[in-house]
Write an enzyme that holds these catalytic residues in place. Structure first.
Site, mmCIF file in Angstrom:
data_model
loop_
_atom_site.group_PDB
_atom_site.id
_atom_site.type_symbol
_atom_site.label_atom_id
_atom_site.label_comp_id
_atom_site.label_asym_id
_atom_site.label_seq_id
_atom_site.Cartn_x
_atom_site.Cartn_y
_atom_site.Cartn_z
ATOM 1 N N TYR A 1 0.761 -1.245 0.000
ATOM 2 C CA TYR A 1 0.000 0.000 0.000
ATOM 3 C C TYR A 1 0.794 1.299 0.000
ATOM 4 O O TYR A 1 0.207 2.363 -0.144
ATOM 5 C CB TYR A 1 -0.989 -0.005 1.185
ATOM 6 C CG TYR A 1 -2.087 -1.023 0.993
ATOM 7 C CD1 TYR A 1 -3.146 -0.776 0.130
ATOM 8 C CD2 TYR A 1 -2.050 -2.241 1.647
ATOM 9 C CE1 TYR A 1 -4.154 -1.700 -0.058
ATOM 10 C CE2 TYR A 1 -3.054 -3.187 1.464
ATOM 11 C CZ TYR A 1 -4.107 -2.911 0.614
ATOM 12 O OH TYR A 1 -5.101 -3.837 0.411
ATOM 13 N N PHE B 1 -10.288 -4.624 11.193
ATOM 14 C CA PHE B 1 -11.462 -4.379 10.342
ATOM 15 C C PHE B 1 -11.184 -4.799 8.904
ATOM 16 O O PHE B 1 -10.057 -5.131 8.577
ATOM 17 C CB PHE B 1 -11.849 -2.900 10.402
ATOM 18 C CG PHE B 1 -10.753 -1.958 10.008
ATOM 19 C CD1 PHE B 1 -10.580 -1.574 8.678
ATOM 20 C CD2 PHE B 1 -9.858 -1.454 10.954
ATOM 21 C CE1 PHE B 1 -9.556 -0.707 8.321
ATOM 22 C CE2 PHE B 1 -8.836 -0.578 10.584
ATOM 23 C CZ PHE B 1 -8.688 -0.216 9.281
HETATM 24 C C1 LIG Z 1 -2.990 -7.748 -3.222
HETATM 25 C C2 LIG Z 1 -3.911 -7.732 -4.443
HETATM 26 C C3 LIG Z 1 -5.196 -6.976 -4.080
HETATM 27 C C4 LIG Z 1 -3.183 -7.046 -5.608
HETATM 28 O O1 LIG Z 1 -4.064 -6.879 -6.691
HETATM 29 P P1 LIG Z 1 -3.531 -6.682 -8.219
HETATM 30 O O2 LIG Z 1 -4.680 -6.313 -9.067
HETATM 31 O O3 LIG Z 1 -2.714 -7.861 -8.584
HETATM 32 O O4 LIG Z 1 -2.584 -5.422 -8.069
HETATM 33 P P2 LIG Z 1 -2.191 -4.418 -9.266
HETATM 34 O O5 LIG Z 1 -1.957 -5.227 -10.520
HETATM 35 O O6 LIG Z 1 -3.151 -3.305 -9.379
HETATM 36 O O7 LIG Z 1 -0.825 -3.895 -8.699
HETATM 37 C C5 LIG Z 1 -0.574 -2.546 -8.383
HETATM 38 C C6 LIG Z 1 0.849 -2.476 -7.906
HETATM 39 O O8 LIG Z 1 0.967 -3.171 -6.644
HETATM 40 C C7 LIG Z 1 1.956 -4.183 -6.740
HETATM 41 N N1 LIG Z 1 1.471 -5.299 -5.927
HETATM 42 C C8 LIG Z 1 0.269 -5.867 -6.000
HETATM 43 N N2 LIG Z 1 0.177 -6.845 -5.077
HETATM 44 C C9 LIG Z 1 1.338 -6.861 -4.413
HETATM 45 C C10 LIG Z 1 1.834 -7.638 -3.345
HETATM 46 N N3 LIG Z 1 1.090 -8.609 -2.785
HETATM 47 N N4 LIG Z 1 3.073 -7.383 -2.897
HETATM 48 C C11 LIG Z 1 3.830 -6.413 -3.474
HETATM 49 N N5 LIG Z 1 3.390 -5.628 -4.496
HETATM 50 C C12 LIG Z 1 2.161 -5.861 -4.960
HETATM 51 C C13 LIG Z 1 2.036 -4.510 -8.210
HETATM 52 O O9 LIG Z 1 3.290 -5.083 -8.506
HETATM 53 C C14 LIG Z 1 1.859 -3.153 -8.822
HETATM 54 O O10 LIG Z 1 3.076 -2.442 -8.687
HETATM 55 P P3 LIG Z 1 3.454 -1.205 -9.640
HETATM 56 O O11 LIG Z 1 2.401 -0.157 -9.462
HETATM 57 O O12 LIG Z 1 4.781 -0.780 -9.121
HETATM 58 O O13 LIG Z 1 3.477 -1.780 -11.007
HETATM 59 C C15 LIG Z 1 -4.291 -9.174 -4.866
HETATM 60 O O14 LIG Z 1 -3.104 -9.874 -5.153
HETATM 61 C C16 LIG Z 1 -5.075 -9.956 -3.844
HETATM 62 O O15 LIG Z 1 -6.294 -9.921 -3.846
HETATM 63 N N6 LIG Z 1 -4.382 -10.708 -2.940
HETATM 64 C C17 LIG Z 1 -5.065 -11.572 -1.956
HETATM 65 C C18 LIG Z 1 -5.958 -10.792 -0.965
HETATM 66 C C19 LIG Z 1 -5.228 -9.674 -0.300
HETATM 67 O O16 LIG Z 1 -4.125 -9.828 0.208
HETATM 68 N N7 LIG Z 1 -5.840 -8.500 -0.300
HETATM 69 C C20 LIG Z 1 -5.331 -7.323 0.358
HETATM 70 C C21 LIG Z 1 -6.021 -7.202 1.679
HETATM 71 S S1 LIG Z 1 -5.345 -5.931 2.696
#
Ligand SMILES: CC(C)(COP(=O)(O)OP(=O)(O)OC[C@H]1O[C@@H](n2cnc3c(N)ncnc32)[C@H](O)[C@@H]1OP(=O)(O)O)[C@@H](O)C(=O)NCCC(=O)NCCS
Length: 406
Positions: free
Chosen positions: A122, A406
């Protein structure tokens, strides 16, 4: 392919919950989950569909955050953020974060906050670690209050779900306004938290009452029974302990430390500067098993958020803010404040400190010194002495502490 985040309708709620489960890799709802999904409102929830299928979710709750000086600021508590494995790493999260921050700004909420599944996600969206938390273990042999509390003419009662919800709500309502970093918890949080599951209660609730018979502390705890070689060695898991003051807190620990058949006490969500360590006869026996980020804060309205808290010393610092995800926030800001309040305005003056939106989120509650972020190569000093001034200005004591999930 339409991958636009859109607010959901009431009749899409169950499908939305199902998609959240899938996003977190769960096939069934976990009965023991304390996730406050019941607080969800559809107008704060976004779904991304690919054809008929929801492939991404995000929601937020309207909470309030206690900031230094005691103001309680509206905070969008971001939750249920998922992207399905079929659609990961193609920018869906980025578009959801974008739509959600627009929504928060439209609602005039100066802050967004979240607890992260992974600490690597984030920062790029301007969130910074604003509170940290610890989990620790303590062998029961060393679980004694070496520096005892005084003036405890109270008593501890074990209460059922109804009594627990009422007492915990009352105690928490006295604590949250005075604890920097703590969140409001809505009224219907409490009955849900204490409601027994199908196999019975998940934990015991002990309530401490002061001499005036008013509840001033509560603890939720469970015992994992172990009896190796005939020797009682239960693990006492302290799930939550809240107390309105030091004496009530000591009285509650005193009760927990006295429970029989226990070998180890494991506590979660404790503050980084836990005074309990200083009460123990052998503080080294309190082993911190985890020190981690808890609440991540994102400043949504720079002037409103920074102007709402108080600061440790009278000063006027000029911040050069770099906010890549919300470039309209970037530029120089004059933060003129002290123990009685502050104003934050745009300025043409030359800057004292350069920092990112994520750094500002981390500094906001005063949980990390400017000098630490500078030593980590994050915050940059542009005027000699500004780091030391920043430390005096931003830091709060005790450390901000958030116990709400939350
Ligand atoms: C984490 C999650 C929401 C990422 O979604 P995503 O659509 O793959 O993310 P995006 O493609 O929009 O990525 C945006 C950026 O974040 C980075 N990123 C996304 N997930 C990441 C992770 N787990 N760790 C590190 N970087 C991450 C991407 O590399 C990308 O980087 P950039 O802007 O430098 O290119 C998804 O993998 C997920 O649902 N994971 C399981 C549930 C979870 O953990 N949710 C978060 C709850 S707090």
């Amino acid at each position: 392919m339409d991958l636009e985040p859109k607010p959901i309708r009431d009749d899409e709620l169950m499908e939305f919950f199902g998609a959240v489960q899938t996003g977190f890799g769960r096939t069934v709802l976990d009965e023991d989950d304390e996730y406050p999904g019941h607080l969800i409102t559809t107008d704060r929830s976004f779904a991304v569909r690919d054809g008929d299928t929801i492939v991404s979710t995000a929601s937020s709750y309207a909470f309030a955050l206690t900031v230094p000086g005691g103001a309680r600021l509206p905070m969008a508590a971001v939750s249920m953020v998922t992207v399905h494995p079929t659609h990961r790493r193609r920018g869906v999260l980025r578009s959801v974060m974008d739509a959600q921050l627009d929504d928060v700004a439209r609602r005039d909420e100066p802050l967004a906050g979240l607890t992260a599944s992974e600490a690597s996600i984030y920062e790029r969206f301007g969130y910074g670690t604003a509170t940290q938390t610890t989990n620790w273990d303590l062998e029961s042999e060393y679980a004694r209050l070496h520096h005892p509390h005084t003036g405890d003419g109270g008593r501890v009662r074990l209460v059922d779900a109804d009594g627990a919800a009422a007492a915990a709500h009352e105690v928490y309502s006295r604590i949250a306004p005075g604890r920097v970093g703590e969140l409001s918890r809505p009224g219907d949080w409490w009955p849900r938290l204490f409601a027994p599951r199908s196999r019975g209660p998940r934990f015991f609730t002990a309530v401490h009452e002061g001499p005036d018979h008013e509840p001033d502390a509560f603890a939720r705890y469970a015992l994992d029974n172990h009896w190796p070689d005939g020797v009682a060695a239960d693990v006492l898991r302290v799930l939550e302990l809240q107390a309105v003051d030091a004496d009530a807190e000591a009285a509650m620990w005193n009760y927990l430390f006295g429970i029989d058949l226990v070998g180890t006490i494991k506590a979660v969500d404790r503050p980084v500067d836990d005074p309990l360590r200083w009460r123990l006869p052998d503080s080294r026996r309190m082993r911190v098993r985890q020190l981690r980020d808890h609440l991540w804060v994102r400043i949504v309205d720079v002037a409103a958020a920074l102007g709402a808290r108080t600061y440790g010393a009278d000063d006027a610092l000029v911040l050069e803010l770099v906010d890549d995800f919300r470039p309209e926030h970037s530029g120089t800001w004059l933060l003129d404040g002290g123990p009685d309040g502050a104003t934050c305005t745009r300025t043409d003056r030359s800057a004292d400190l350069a920092l990112t939106a994520s750094d500002l989120g981390a500094l906001y509650l005063g949980g990390v010194p400017v000098s630490t972020l500078a030593a980590a190569g994050r915050v940059h000093e542009l005027t000699t002495g500004a780091i030391a001034r920043g430390d005096r200005f931003f830091l709060t004591h005790p450390s901000p502490w958030c116990t709400t999930h939350f």
